[in-house]
Design a protein around this motif. Structure first.
Motif, PDB file in Angstrom:
ATOM      1  N   LEU A 106       0.930  -1.205   0.160  1.00 42.27           N
ATOM      2  CA  LEU A 106      -0.273   0.093   0.058  1.00 42.27           C
ATOM      3  C   LEU A 106       0.730   1.278  -0.053  1.00 42.27           C
ATOM      4  O   LEU A 106       1.689   1.343   0.907  1.00 42.27           O
ATOM      5  N   LYS A 107       0.644   2.227  -0.838  1.00 41.99           N
ATOM      6  CA  LYS A 107       1.527   3.325  -1.276  1.00 41.99           C
ATOM      7  C   LYS A 107       0.887   4.626  -0.779  1.00 41.99           C
ATOM      8  O   LYS A 107       1.462   5.582  -0.514  1.00 41.99           O
ATOM      9  N   LEU A 108      -0.505   4.376  -0.956  1.00 40.83           N
ATOM     10  CA  LEU A 108      -1.365   5.749  -0.916  1.00 40.83           C
ATOM     11  C   LEU A 108      -2.783   5.376  -0.614  1.00 40.83           C
ATOM     12  O   LEU A 108      -3.482   4.563  -1.201  1.00 40.83           O
ATOM     13  N   VAL A 109      -3.630   6.253   0.374  1.00 38.26           N
ATOM     14  CA  VAL A 109      -4.932   6.125   0.246  1.00 38.26           C
ATOM     15  C   VAL A 109      -5.590   7.487  -0.136  1.00 38.26           C
ATOM     16  O   VAL A 109      -5.278   8.383   0.140  1.00 38.26           O
ATOM     17  N   LEU A 110      -6.550   7.279  -1.067  1.00 32.84           N
ATOM     18  CA  LEU A 110      -7.359   8.135  -1.695  1.00 32.84           C
ATOM     19  C   LEU A 110      -8.524   8.324  -0.815  1.00 32.84           C
ATOM     20  O   LEU A 110      -9.320   7.497  -0.978  1.00 32.84           O
ATOM     21  N   LEU A 111      -8.917   9.474   0.093  1.00 34.30           N
ATOM     22  CA  LEU A 111      -9.744   9.478   0.899  1.00 34.30           C
ATOM     23  C   LEU A 111     -10.971  10.426   0.017  1.00 34.30           C
ATOM     24  O   LEU A 111     -10.537  11.685  -0.172  1.00 34.30           O
ATOM     25  N   VAL A 112     -11.793   9.753  -0.480  1.00 33.09           N
ATOM     26  CA  VAL A 112     -12.909  10.414  -1.450  1.00 33.09           C
ATOM     27  C   VAL A 112     -14.064  10.965  -0.677  1.00 33.09           C
ATOM     28  O   VAL A 112     -14.774  10.319   0.182  1.00 33.09           O
ATOM     29  N   ILE A 113     -14.195  12.342  -0.856  1.00 28.05           N
ATOM     30  CA  ILE A 113     -15.209  13.060  -0.113  1.00 28.05           C
ATOM     31  C   ILE A 113     -16.127  13.793  -0.860  1.00 28.05           C
ATOM     32  O   ILE A 113     -15.792  14.443  -2.006  1.00 28.05           O
ATOM     33  N   ASP A 114     -17.437  13.617  -0.772  1.00 30.53           N
ATOM     34  CA  ASP A 114     -18.518  14.519  -1.493  1.00 30.53           C
ATOM     35  C   ASP A 114     -18.137  15.906  -1.380  1.00 30.53           C
ATOM     36  O   ASP A 114     -18.550  16.455  -0.300  1.00 30.53           O
ATOM     37  N   LEU A 115     -17.916  16.639  -2.516  1.00 31.05           N
ATOM     38  CA  LEU A 115     -17.655  18.073  -2.174  1.00 31.05           C
ATOM     39  C   LEU A 115     -19.075  18.774  -1.845  1.00 31.05           C
ATOM     40  O   LEU A 115     -18.888  19.895  -1.374  1.00 31.05           O
ATOM     41  N   ARG A 116     -20.053  18.285  -2.291  1.00 28.18           N
ATOM     42  CA  ARG A 116     -21.338  19.120  -1.872  1.00 28.18           C
ATOM     43  C   ARG A 116     -21.518  19.227  -0.214  1.00 28.18           C
ATOM     44  O   ARG A 116     -22.245  20.147  -0.046  1.00 28.18           O
ATOM     45  N   HIS A 117     -21.105  18.120   0.449  1.00 28.10           N
ATOM     46  CA  HIS A 117     -21.393  18.194   1.846  1.00 28.10           C
ATOM     47  C   HIS A 117     -20.058  18.428   2.882  1.00 28.10           C
ATOM     48  O   HIS A 117     -19.032  17.810   2.356  1.00 28.10           O
ATOM     49  N   PRO A 118     -20.132  18.865   3.769  1.00 28.01           N
ATOM     50  CA  PRO A 118     -19.044  18.795   4.677  1.00 28.01           C
ATOM     51  C   PRO A 118     -18.691  17.241   5.092  1.00 28.01           C
ATOM     52  O   PRO A 118     -19.882  16.329   5.314  1.00 28.01           O
ATOM     53  N   PRO A 119     -17.304  16.934   5.246  1.00 28.03           N
ATOM     54  CA  PRO A 119     -17.077  15.467   5.629  1.00 28.03           C
ATOM     55  C   PRO A 119     -17.907  15.092   7.000  1.00 28.03           C
ATOM     56  O   PRO A 119     -18.065  15.663   7.897  1.00 28.03           O
ATOM     57  N   SER A 120     -18.452  13.812   6.763  1.00 33.73           N
ATOM     58  CA  SER A 120     -19.125  13.198   7.700  1.00 33.73           C
ATOM     59  C   SER A 120     -18.193  12.768   9.034  1.00 33.73           C
ATOM     60  O   SER A 120     -17.003  12.913   8.797  1.00 33.73           O
ATOM     61  N   GLU A 161     -11.134  22.252   6.469  1.00 33.31           N
ATOM     62  CA  GLU A 161     -11.352  22.799   8.047  1.00 33.31           C
ATOM     63  C   GLU A 161     -12.184  21.591   8.818  1.00 33.31           C
ATOM     64  O   GLU A 161     -11.903  21.241   9.803  1.00 33.31           O
ATOM     65  N   THR A 162     -13.114  21.057   8.159  1.00 35.93           N
ATOM     66  CA  THR A 162     -14.003  20.062   8.850  1.00 35.93           C
ATOM     67  C   THR A 162     -13.045  18.800   9.204  1.00 35.93           C
ATOM     68  O   THR A 162     -13.214  18.151  10.266  1.00 35.93           O
ATOM     69  N   LEU A 163     -12.079  18.491   8.325  1.00 36.56           N
ATOM     70  CA  LEU A 163     -11.286  17.341   8.400  1.00 36.56           C
ATOM     71  C   LEU A 163     -10.150  17.716   9.482  1.00 36.56           C
ATOM     72  O   LEU A 163      -9.465  16.705   9.887  1.00 36.56           O
ATOM     73  N   GLY A 164      -9.881  18.989   9.470  1.00 34.34           N
ATOM     74  CA  GLY A 164      -8.565  19.471  10.330  1.00 34.34           C
ATOM     75  C   GLY A 164      -7.513  18.986   9.430  1.00 34.34           C
ATOM     76  O   GLY A 164      -6.317  18.502   9.770  1.00 34.34           O
ATOM     77  N   ALA A 165      -7.538  19.110   7.921  1.00 33.54           N
ATOM     78  CA  ALA A 165      -6.491  18.630   7.125  1.00 33.54           C
ATOM     79  C   ALA A 165      -5.149  19.119   7.125  1.00 33.54           C
ATOM     80  O   ALA A 165      -5.046  20.386   7.463  1.00 33.54           O
ATOM     81  N   ASP A 166      -4.058  18.237   7.395  1.00 34.45           N
ATOM     82  CA  ASP A 166      -2.753  18.601   7.122  1.00 34.45           C
ATOM     83  C   ASP A 166      -2.591  19.295   5.928  1.00 34.45           C
ATOM     84  O   ASP A 166      -2.673  18.820   4.786  1.00 34.45           O
ATOM     85  N   LYS A 167      -1.559  20.336   6.015  1.00 38.06           N
ATOM     86  CA  LYS A 167      -1.285  21.301   4.805  1.00 38.06           C
ATOM     87  C   LYS A 167      -0.380  20.390   3.717  1.00 38.06           C
ATOM     88  O   LYS A 167      -0.215  20.615   2.731  1.00 38.06           O
ATOM     89  N   SER A 168       0.223  19.231   4.390  1.00 39.13           N
ATOM     90  CA  SER A 168       1.191  18.403   3.638  1.00 39.13           C
ATOM     91  C   SER A 168       0.442  17.333   2.861  1.00 39.13           C
ATOM     92  O   SER A 168       0.889  16.889   1.762  1.00 39.13           O
ATOM     93  N   ASP A 169      -0.963  17.285   3.065  1.00 37.11           N
ATOM     94  CA  ASP A 169      -1.707  16.320   2.459  1.00 37.11           C
ATOM     95  C   ASP A 169      -2.305  16.947   1.055  1.00 37.11           C
ATOM     96  O   ASP A 169      -3.230  18.134   1.242  1.00 37.11           O
ATOM     97  N   PRO A 170      -2.119  16.583   0.046  1.00 38.98           N
ATOM     98  CA  PRO A 170      -2.728  16.976  -1.304  1.00 38.98           C
ATOM     99  C   PRO A 170      -4.410  17.032  -1.289  1.00 38.98           C
ATOM    100  O   PRO A 170      -4.732  16.026  -0.791  1.00 38.98           O
ATOM    101  N   VAL A 171      -5.025  18.126  -1.743  1.00 43.70           N
ATOM    102  CA  VAL A 171      -6.333  17.924  -1.686  1.00 43.70           C
ATOM    103  C   VAL A 171      -6.837  18.466  -3.559  1.00 43.70           C
ATOM    104  O   VAL A 171      -6.373  19.259  -3.810  1.00 43.70           O
ATOM    105  N   ILE A 172      -7.571  17.369  -3.880  1.00 46.48           N
ATOM    106  CA  ILE A 172      -7.836  17.234  -5.589  1.00 46.48           C
ATOM    107  C   ILE A 172      -9.224  17.482  -5.807  1.00 46.48           C
ATOM    108  O   ILE A 172     -10.220  16.612  -5.249  1.00 46.48           O
ATOM    109  N   LEU A 173      -9.606  18.689  -6.261  1.00 52.03           N
ATOM    110  CA  LEU A 173     -10.717  18.805  -6.736  1.00 52.03           C
ATOM    111  C   LEU A 173     -11.114  18.006  -7.938  1.00 52.03           C
ATOM    112  O   LEU A 173     -10.338  18.074  -9.008  1.00 52.03           O
ATOM    113  N   PHE A 174     -12.065  17.210  -8.149  1.00 49.62           N
ATOM    114  CA  PHE A 174     -12.415  16.210  -9.059  1.00 49.62           C
ATOM    115  C   PHE A 174     -13.980  16.073  -9.361  1.00 49.62           C
ATOM    116  O   PHE A 174     -14.842  16.374  -8.730  1.00 49.62           O
TER     117      PHE A 174
END
Length: 216
Positions: A106-120, A161-174
């Motif tokens: 395992l090299k990477l996990v893509l955490l897939v979030i629906d952009l329309r709603h705040p992360p659950s 902000e809801t995830l408290g995402a680390d700035k080092s983790d890329p965030v892709i608009l998809f």
């Protein structure tokens, strides 16, 4: 990466069924019906390789998809579907946890979030758990085509902000519909699996290894 071959390999229900190819694996985690299958299909330019379902919670195994001879996409069971029993959810949780903790390829996990709603709460718990175990993460926000373009950045900010995402983790608009974020996501995947690294070494001048050795 140019995808010349993509095939479904197995729906694995345990480590004994995991492929033995020793290829790097990119796992996709997310709530049921968040669009993981559509994401895979868009990345490989195929309409129906990854199985989409109108019934959330249907995927109860690790679905392995082999891409060229370079990597596997591993679609994890979706979480957060209310109609699944608590006992079943706990069983899936242990199953996913064991894979994420112990799968050496395992090299990477893509955490897939629906952009329309705040992360659950489940999304937040998954992100926190992955960070706690130092698992490489890329956050992918799907279904961007479902909201106005003018609101994309606002929704992205809410996700981070809801995830408290680390700035080092890329965030892709998809968006699978718009092919948005596809190239950017492939670049991150290629970097994580070392794709093209051998080619780069082969392209170096023949004197390079010798000079590098002298420096040591």
């Amino acid at each position: 990466m140019k995808v010349n071959q993509a095939e479904f390999i197995i729906s694995a229900v345990g480590p004994s069924q995991y492929p033995m190819d020793a290829l790097p694996e990119i796992a996709l985690a997310g709530r049921s019906n968040v669009g993981k299958s559509s994401l895979i299909n868009r990345l490989i330019n195929r309409k129906n390789l990854a199985r989409t379902s109108s019934k959330p919670g249907k995927t109860q195994q690790l679905n392995y998809y082999k891409i060229n001879s370079d990597l596997f996409f591993v679609d994890l069971p979706g979480y957060g579907y209310a109609k699944v029993s608590k006992t079943e959810r706990e069983k899936w949780g242990k199953f996913i946890e064991n894979y994420l903790l112990h799968r050496e390829f395992l090299k990477l996990v893509l955490l897939v979030i629906d952009l329309r709603h705040p992360p659950s709460k489940d999304d937040q718990a998954m992100y926190s758990w992955l960070k706690h175990h130092d698992t490489p993460i890329c956050i992918v926000t799907t279904k961007a085509d479902k909201i106005p373009r003018s609101k994309w950045q606002q929704h992205m900010k809410i996700v981070k902000e809801t995830l408290g995402a680390d700035k080092s983790d890329p965030v892709i608009l998809f968006s699978s519909e718009l092919e948005l974020g596809k190239d950017e996501l492939w670049q991150i995947i290629e970097q994580k699996i070392g794709y093209g690294a051998d080619t780069a070494v082969e392209g170096q001048p023949e004197t390079q290894p010798e000079s590098a050795e002298q420096e040591h």
